[in-house]
Design a protein around this motif. Structure first.
Motif, PDB file in Angstrom:
ATOM      1  N   SER A 110       0.831  -1.207   0.000  1.00 26.40           N
ATOM      2  CA  SER A 110       0.000   0.000   0.000  1.00 26.40           C
ATOM      3  C   SER A 110       0.863   1.254   0.000  1.00 26.40           C
ATOM      4  N   SER A 111       1.942   1.236   0.788  1.00 23.66           N
ATOM      5  CA  SER A 111       2.810   2.417   0.852  1.00 23.66           C
ATOM      6  C   SER A 111       3.568   2.606  -0.460  1.00 23.66           C
ATOM      7  N   THR A 112       3.924   1.508  -1.132  1.00 27.03           N
ATOM      8  CA  THR A 112       4.605   1.604  -2.423  1.00 27.03           C
ATOM      9  C   THR A 112       3.678   2.199  -3.480  1.00 27.03           C
ATOM     10  N   VAL A 113       2.417   1.780  -3.462  1.00 25.49           N
ATOM     11  CA  VAL A 113       1.429   2.324  -4.400  1.00 25.49           C
ATOM     12  C   VAL A 113       1.207   3.806  -4.101  1.00 25.49           C
ATOM     13  N   GLU A 114       1.138   4.143  -2.821  1.00 24.74           N
ATOM     14  CA  GLU A 114       0.942   5.540  -2.421  1.00 24.74           C
ATOM     15  C   GLU A 114       2.093   6.415  -2.916  1.00 24.74           C
ATOM     16  N   ARG A 115       3.318   5.899  -2.810  1.00 24.39           N
ATOM     17  CA  ARG A 115       4.495   6.641  -3.283  1.00 24.39           C
ATOM     18  C   ARG A 115       4.426   6.846  -4.801  1.00 24.39           C
ATOM     19  N   ALA A 116       3.998   5.811  -5.522  1.00 25.06           N
ATOM     20  CA  ALA A 116       3.862   5.905  -6.982  1.00 25.06           C
ATOM     21  C   ALA A 116       2.807   6.942  -7.364  1.00 25.06           C
ATOM     22  N   MET A 117       1.710   6.989  -6.604  1.00 23.87           N
ATOM     23  CA  MET A 117       0.650   7.957  -6.876  1.00 23.87           C
ATOM     24  C   MET A 117       1.140   9.388  -6.647  1.00 23.87           C
ATOM     25  N   LYS A 118       1.940   9.579  -5.598  1.00 26.81           N
ATOM     26  CA  LYS A 118       2.491  10.909  -5.319  1.00 26.81           C
ATOM     27  C   LYS A 118       3.455  11.338  -6.418  1.00 26.81           C
ATOM     28  N   LYS A 119       4.261  10.382  -6.903  1.00 24.08           N
ATOM     29  CA  LYS A 119       5.190  10.669  -7.997  1.00 24.08           C
ATOM     30  C   LYS A 119       4.425  11.045  -9.260  1.00 24.08           C
ATOM     31  N   ARG A 120       3.305  10.339  -9.506  1.00 22.63           N
ATOM     32  CA  ARG A 120       2.488  10.632 -10.688  1.00 22.63           C
ATOM     33  C   ARG A 120       1.929  12.044 -10.608  1.00 22.63           C
ATOM     34  N   SER A 135      -1.896   8.174 -16.317  1.00 24.51           N
ATOM     35  CA  SER A 135      -3.046   7.380 -15.908  1.00 24.51           C
ATOM     36  C   SER A 135      -2.939   6.932 -14.451  1.00 24.51           C
ATOM     37  N   ARG A 136      -4.054   7.051 -13.727  1.00 26.43           N
ATOM     38  CA  ARG A 136      -4.116   6.622 -12.330  1.00 26.43           C
ATOM     39  C   ARG A 136      -3.934   5.112 -12.224  1.00 26.43           C
ATOM     40  N   LYS A 137      -4.600   4.380 -13.128  1.00 24.37           N
ATOM     41  CA  LYS A 137      -4.520   2.916 -13.119  1.00 24.37           C
ATOM     42  C   LYS A 137      -3.099   2.443 -13.385  1.00 24.37           C
ATOM     43  N   GLN A 138      -2.419   3.122 -14.302  1.00 22.02           N
ATOM     44  CA  GLN A 138      -1.055   2.739 -14.635  1.00 22.02           C
ATOM     45  C   GLN A 138      -0.125   2.989 -13.448  1.00 22.02           C
ATOM     46  N   ALA A 139      -0.353   4.081 -12.720  1.00 18.51           N
ATOM     47  CA  ALA A 139       0.455   4.396 -11.536  1.00 18.51           C
ATOM     48  C   ALA A 139       0.280   3.325 -10.470  1.00 18.51           C
ATOM     49  N   ILE A 140      -0.963   2.852 -10.283  1.00 22.80           N
ATOM     50  CA  ILE A 140      -1.237   1.792  -9.309  1.00 22.80           C
ATOM     51  C   ILE A 140      -0.527   0.508  -9.727  1.00 22.80           C
ATOM     52  N   ALA A 141      -0.593   0.184 -11.023  1.00 25.03           N
ATOM     53  CA  ALA A 141       0.049  -1.028 -11.529  1.00 25.03           C
ATOM     54  C   ALA A 141       1.562  -0.969 -11.328  1.00 25.03           C
ATOM     55  N   ILE A 142       2.160   0.189 -11.550  1.00 20.76           N
ATOM     56  CA  ILE A 142       3.608   0.348 -11.354  1.00 20.76           C
ATOM     57  C   ILE A 142       3.957   0.170  -9.884  1.00 20.76           C
ATOM     58  N   GLY A 143       3.153   0.770  -8.996  1.00 20.80           N
ATOM     59  CA  GLY A 143       3.378   0.631  -7.553  1.00 20.80           C
ATOM     60  C   GLY A 143       3.284  -0.806  -7.094  1.00 20.80           C
ATOM     61  N   LEU A 144       2.289  -1.540  -7.611  1.00 26.34           N
ATOM     62  CA  LEU A 144       2.120  -2.946  -7.230  1.00 26.34           C
ATOM     63  C   LEU A 144       3.263  -3.814  -7.753  1.00 26.34           C
TER      64      LEU A 144
END
Length: 76
Positions: free
Chosen positions: A13-23, A39-48
């Motif tokens: 969850s924290s990794t996805v959150e960091r990716a979202m902040k970077k996006r 894309s929000r979905k792409q940012a989540i996929a990268i974080g996961l």
């Protein structure tokens, strides 16, 4: 009332959150092309996928694409 099981670990969850902040900041880049992710979905996929690589508890990728391609091929 019973608690619902977590889908992802806290680390994921924290990794996805960091990716979202970077996006949001405009600094998140996609892997192969190096383009900025919008894309929000792409940012989540990268974080996961980063969390998966780090060994966090993340469910496997769904094989939806492969199934659809097989069905399409079987119809022909």
């Amino acid at each position: 009332m019973a608690r619902k099981a977590r889908k992802y670990s806290k680390k994921a969850s924290s990794t996805v959150e960091r990716a979202m902040k970077k996006r949001k900041a405009g600094t998140l880049k996609s892997g192969r092309s190096g383009r900025t992710v919008k894309s929000r979905k792409q940012a989540i996929a990268i974080g996961l996928s980063e969390a998966r690589a780090a060994g966090a508890k993340v469910p496997k990728k769904s094989a939806k694409r492969g199934r659809k391609a097989k069905k399409r091929k079987a119809r022909r």
